[in-house]
Design a protein around this motif. Sequence first.
Motif, PDB file in Angstrom:
ATOM      1  N   LEU A  62       0.826  -1.203   0.000  1.00 51.49           N
ATOM      2  CA  LEU A  62       0.000   0.000   0.000  1.00 51.49           C
ATOM      3  C   LEU A  62       0.864   1.258   0.000  1.00 51.49           C
ATOM      4  O   LEU A  62       0.418   2.333  -0.404  1.00 51.49           O
ATOM      5  N   TYR A  63       2.124   1.103   0.440  1.00 51.57           N
ATOM      6  CA  TYR A  63       2.994   2.269   0.618  1.00 51.57           C
ATOM      7  C   TYR A  63       4.232   2.258  -0.277  1.00 51.57           C
ATOM      8  O   TYR A  63       4.801   3.320  -0.537  1.00 51.57           O
ATOM      9  N   ASP A  69      12.000   0.794  -4.020  1.00 53.22           N
ATOM     10  CA  ASP A  69      11.259   1.997  -3.608  1.00 53.22           C
ATOM     11  C   ASP A  69      11.576   2.350  -2.158  1.00 53.22           C
ATOM     12  O   ASP A  69      11.796   3.521  -1.813  1.00 53.22           O
ATOM     13  N   VAL A  70      11.622   1.349  -1.291  1.00 49.54           N
ATOM     14  CA  VAL A  70      11.966   1.579   0.112  1.00 49.54           C
ATOM     15  C   VAL A  70      13.377   2.138   0.234  1.00 49.54           C
ATOM     16  O   VAL A  70      13.628   3.124   0.942  1.00 49.54           O
ATOM     17  N   SER A  75      17.320   6.406   1.139  1.00 53.93           N
ATOM     18  CA  SER A  75      18.474   7.132   0.600  1.00 53.93           C
ATOM     19  C   SER A  75      18.220   8.631   0.587  1.00 53.93           C
ATOM     20  O   SER A  75      19.090   9.431   0.956  1.00 53.93           O
ATOM     21  N   ASP A  76      17.025   9.013   0.167  1.00 56.53           N
ATOM     22  CA  ASP A  76      16.696  10.443   0.138  1.00 56.53           C
ATOM     23  C   ASP A  76      16.660  11.023   1.549  1.00 56.53           C
ATOM     24  O   ASP A  76      17.108  12.152   1.782  1.00 56.53           O
ATOM     25  N   GLU A  77      16.132  10.266   2.498  1.00 61.03           N
ATOM     26  CA  GLU A  77      16.118  10.738   3.887  1.00 61.03           C
ATOM     27  C   GLU A  77      17.530  10.915   4.419  1.00 61.03           C
ATOM     28  O   GLU A  77      17.837  11.922   5.074  1.00 61.03           O
ATOM     29  N   LEU A 129      27.115   1.017  -9.474  1.00 60.13           N
ATOM     30  CA  LEU A 129      26.733  -0.002 -10.456  1.00 60.13           C
ATOM     31  C   LEU A 129      26.006   0.595 -11.656  1.00 60.13           C
ATOM     32  O   LEU A 129      25.718  -0.111 -12.621  1.00 60.13           O
ATOM     33  N   GLY A 130      25.694   1.898 -11.577  1.00 58.83           N
ATOM     34  CA  GLY A 130      25.045   2.574 -12.695  1.00 58.83           C
ATOM     35  C   GLY A 130      23.554   2.720 -12.569  1.00 58.83           C
ATOM     36  O   GLY A 130      22.886   3.066 -13.560  1.00 58.83           O
ATOM     37  N   ASN A 131      23.005   2.482 -11.380  1.00 57.12           N
ATOM     38  CA  ASN A 131      21.570   2.650 -11.178  1.00 57.12           C
ATOM     39  C   ASN A 131      21.245   4.137 -11.161  1.00 57.12           C
ATOM     40  O   ASN A 131      21.655   4.860 -10.250  1.00 57.12           O
ATOM     41  N   ALA A 132      20.507   4.607 -12.140  1.00 55.78           N
ATOM     42  CA  ALA A 132      20.286   6.044 -12.323  1.00 55.78           C
ATOM     43  C   ALA A 132      19.512   6.660 -11.161  1.00 55.78           C
ATOM     44  O   ALA A 132      19.779   7.801 -10.770  1.00 55.78           O
ATOM     45  N   GLU A 133      18.545   5.933 -10.612  1.00 56.41           N
ATOM     46  CA  GLU A 133      17.742   6.497  -9.526  1.00 56.41           C
ATOM     47  C   GLU A 133      18.584   6.717  -8.271  1.00 56.41           C
ATOM     48  O   GLU A 133      18.484   7.769  -7.608  1.00 56.41           O
ATOM     49  N   PHE A 134      19.422   5.749  -7.939  1.00 55.98           N
ATOM     50  CA  PHE A 134      20.290   5.905  -6.779  1.00 55.98           C
ATOM     51  C   PHE A 134      21.375   6.950  -7.047  1.00 55.98           C
ATOM     52  O   PHE A 134      21.798   7.658  -6.130  1.00 55.98           O
TER      53      PHE A 134
END
Length: 221
Positions: A62-63, A69-70, A75-77, A129-134
Amino acid sequence: MEISDKIDLSEVNKSGQSLGRKGADTRRRLLDSARILLSRSGKLTAAAISREAGVSAPTFYLYFENITDVLLNLSDEAGEDMSEILDILERPWLPSTVSLRSEQLVRAFYAHWDRNRSVLSTRNHQSDLGNAEFDRSRRRAAMPVIRALSDRIREAQGSGRVSDREAMARSVIIYAAMERLAARGSARTLQPGDLSDEELIRAEAHVLGLLFRTAPDPPVA
């Protein structure tokens, strides 16, 4: 990392429903549980996070879309936990306080890593490793500090001696070195003998102090 008690009631869950206070609390418990498990074993599953948080497994979805995503939320926090570092860089750096400020900066950076080690290590590994979001999460956290370092270099060295691009390039190098040392990577591998963390912190602060110390005017020909 300190988490604010303020709840954003405008947030929604994955079904588009407003979280409300209860939903925000559940989401917070899931994130906190993921952080605990990450530091404990480094392995995360939706079932394990839900169990740690005391909610049913379907509640997780639900979240959050998935474990990635978690981790991105964590990471942003962690990236937002840089206020002490920025505060030190924004204080007055008088010639008499350069050594003190440099040591404060290094210790604040180490403390930031100690508070968020498991999350930051995971974020940086995925970024490498090249993960764009991270990678974007990592850059969002780094750039305010890099810009502040650049401002500090230009102020110390003088705008006539260091261009904006040169100052920014040096700031990137400084930040990367600080991050690497705070992560206890190369320091553990390269240090001769049994140098302590305290000795490395003081040495790093000394090197930074040399860079941030006001450069003397060139002699008049």
